[in-house]
Enzyme design. Structure first.
Site, short mmCIF file in Angstrom:
data_model
loop_
_atom_site.label_atom_id
_atom_site.label_comp_id
_atom_site.label_asym_id
_atom_site.label_seq_id
_atom_site.Cartn_x
_atom_site.Cartn_y
_atom_site.Cartn_z
N LYS A 18 0.82 -1.22 0.00
CA LYS A 18 0.00 0.00 0.00
C LYS A 18 0.85 1.27 0.00
O LYS A 18 0.57 2.19 -0.75
CB LYS A 18 -0.90 0.05 1.25
CG LYS A 18 -2.07 -0.88 1.25
CD LYS A 18 -3.01 -0.56 2.40
CE LYS A 18 -2.35 -0.50 3.74
NZ LYS A 18 -2.04 -1.65 4.46
N ARG A 35 -10.27 2.02 9.14
CA ARG A 35 -9.97 0.62 9.42
C ARG A 35 -11.09 -0.05 10.20
O ARG A 35 -11.07 -1.26 10.38
CB ARG A 35 -8.72 0.54 10.27
CG ARG A 35 -7.45 0.13 9.54
CD ARG A 35 -6.32 0.35 10.50
NE ARG A 35 -5.19 -0.48 10.34
CZ ARG A 35 -4.03 -0.07 9.83
NH1 ARG A 35 -3.93 1.13 9.33
NH2 ARG A 35 -3.00 -0.87 9.82
N ARG A 88 10.92 -6.45 5.25
CA ARG A 88 10.91 -5.02 5.50
C ARG A 88 11.35 -4.70 6.93
O ARG A 88 12.09 -3.74 7.17
CB ARG A 88 9.49 -4.46 5.27
CG ARG A 88 9.41 -2.96 5.43
CD ARG A 88 8.02 -2.43 5.18
NE ARG A 88 7.11 -2.73 6.26
CZ ARG A 88 5.82 -2.41 6.26
NH1 ARG A 88 5.30 -1.80 5.23
NH2 ARG A 88 5.06 -2.70 7.29
N ARG A 133 12.39 -2.17 11.80
CA ARG A 133 11.12 -2.01 12.51
C ARG A 133 11.03 -3.12 13.56
O ARG A 133 10.54 -4.22 13.29
CB ARG A 133 9.95 -2.14 11.56
CG ARG A 133 9.80 -0.97 10.61
CD ARG A 133 8.37 -0.95 10.11
NE ARG A 133 8.22 -0.11 8.95
CZ ARG A 133 7.05 0.13 8.38
NH1 ARG A 133 5.94 -0.41 8.85
NH2 ARG A 133 6.95 0.90 7.33
N ARG A 171 -1.41 -8.65 13.30
CA ARG A 171 -1.90 -7.53 12.47
C ARG A 171 -2.80 -8.05 11.35
O ARG A 171 -3.83 -7.46 11.04
CB ARG A 171 -0.73 -6.80 11.80
CG ARG A 171 -0.01 -5.82 12.68
CD ARG A 171 0.93 -4.97 11.81
NE ARG A 171 2.14 -4.60 12.53
CZ ARG A 171 2.19 -3.65 13.45
NH1 ARG A 171 1.11 -2.99 13.79
NH2 ARG A 171 3.31 -3.37 14.05
P1 AMP Z 1 0.09 0.69 9.36
O1 AMP Z 1 1.45 1.21 9.03
O2 AMP Z 1 -0.99 1.31 8.54
O3 AMP Z 1 0.03 -0.81 9.33
O4 AMP Z 1 -0.21 1.13 10.88
C1 AMP Z 1 0.63 0.75 11.94
C2 AMP Z 1 -0.14 0.73 13.24
O5 AMP Z 1 -0.68 2.04 13.52
C3 AMP Z 1 -1.36 -0.19 13.25
O6 AMP Z 1 -1.03 -1.52 13.55
C4 AMP Z 1 -2.20 0.44 14.34
O7 AMP Z 1 -1.70 0.13 15.61
C5 AMP Z 1 -1.98 1.93 14.10
N1 AMP Z 1 -2.97 2.47 13.14
C6 AMP Z 1 -2.74 2.92 11.89
N2 AMP Z 1 -3.87 3.34 11.30
C7 AMP Z 1 -4.86 3.14 12.19
C8 AMP Z 1 -6.27 3.34 12.17
N3 AMP Z 1 -6.89 3.83 11.09
N4 AMP Z 1 -6.97 3.02 13.29
C9 AMP Z 1 -6.36 2.52 14.37
N5 AMP Z 1 -5.05 2.27 14.46
C10 AMP Z 1 -4.29 2.59 13.38
#
Ligand code: AMP
Length: 208
Positions: A25, A100, A139, A145, A156
């Site tokens: 993404k 989400r 990654r 990370r 996740r």
């Molecule tokens: P991502 O990089 O989009 O996978 O986001 C990393 C982490 O940030 C996720 O595992 C959540 O803990 C938090 N996060 C990101 N976007 C959201 C969202 N829209 N709602 C809730 N938590 C979020």
């Protein structure tokens, strides 16, 4: 006399990109952002920046994000509303990682209608689970990370399936979803996205 312009109704494209973690993404969001000259807004990036800079928000969300859970809607919604209200998002944006949850969908609907605008399309990137686990482990090693262990990655993905995948149904009912196979080179996937959007009449300004 120049009329007052409601900036949010002008041109641009208002898009979402949805898909499991590791589906590519972020990479595709950067490409679309450049093609359409709209900002890519990633809630994950916003949280990571705040954690890195140890801001009050960062301190609040650090534990939650490192365990793979979701930050509460209230907090996330506020951050998104704030970001979308900035000048560079006036004619469009691409949201990556938001909404989400169904609560966040409702919040975005309200925000869009109170700004007299609407979504143009939802890009759904599809990718196989083992493939994305492999990508995320790679990654994590490359980008250091530390929060991306295999256990957290699987967690996740499970949360994504349970909470986020159903949102696709909501947007499908509104006929907004452009489904794209996320397997292939960055260019191949990017071209599929452009073709899918173009079939709906959504094209970058230069190619309009
Ligand atoms: P991502 O990089 O989009 O996978 O986001 C990393 C982490 O940030 C996720 O595992 C959540 O803990 C938090 N996060 C990101 N976007 C959201 C969202 N829209 N709602 C809730 N938590 C979020």
């Amino acid at each position: 006399m120049t009329e007052a312009v409601t900036v949010n109704t002008r041109g641009g494209a208002r898009l979402l990109i949805v898909g499991p973690p590791g589906a590519g993404k972020g990479t595709q969001a950067a490409f679309i952002s450049e093609s359409f000259a709209i900002p890519a807004v990633s809630t994950g990036d916003i949280f990571r920046d705040n954690i890195k800079n140890e801001t009050p928000l960062g301190l609040k969300v650090k534990e939650i994000t490192s365990s793979g859970g979701y930050v509460p809607d209230e907090l996330t919604n506020e951050i998104v509303a704030d970001r979308l209200s900035q000048a560079d998002a006036a004619s469009g944006f691409l949201l990556d990682g938001f909404p989400r949850t169904t609560g966040q969908v409702g919040f975005l609907d309200d925000w869009l209608s109170s700004n007299d605008t609407q979504l143009d399309a939802v890009i759904q990137l599809v990718a196989d689970t083992d493939h994305v686990v492999e990508r995320l482990l790679k990654r994590a090693a490359e980008q250091g990370r530390a929060d991306d262990t295999e256990e957290v990655i699987r967690q996740r993905l499970a949360i994504y399936e349970e909470q986020t995948a159903p949102l696709i149904d909501v947007y499908s009912e509104r006929d907004l979803v452009v489904t794209v196979d996320g397997l292939g080179t960055v260019d191949e996937v990017a071209q599929r996205i452009l073709a899918g959007l173009s079939a709906r009449g959504i094209r970058p300004a230069a190619a309009a």
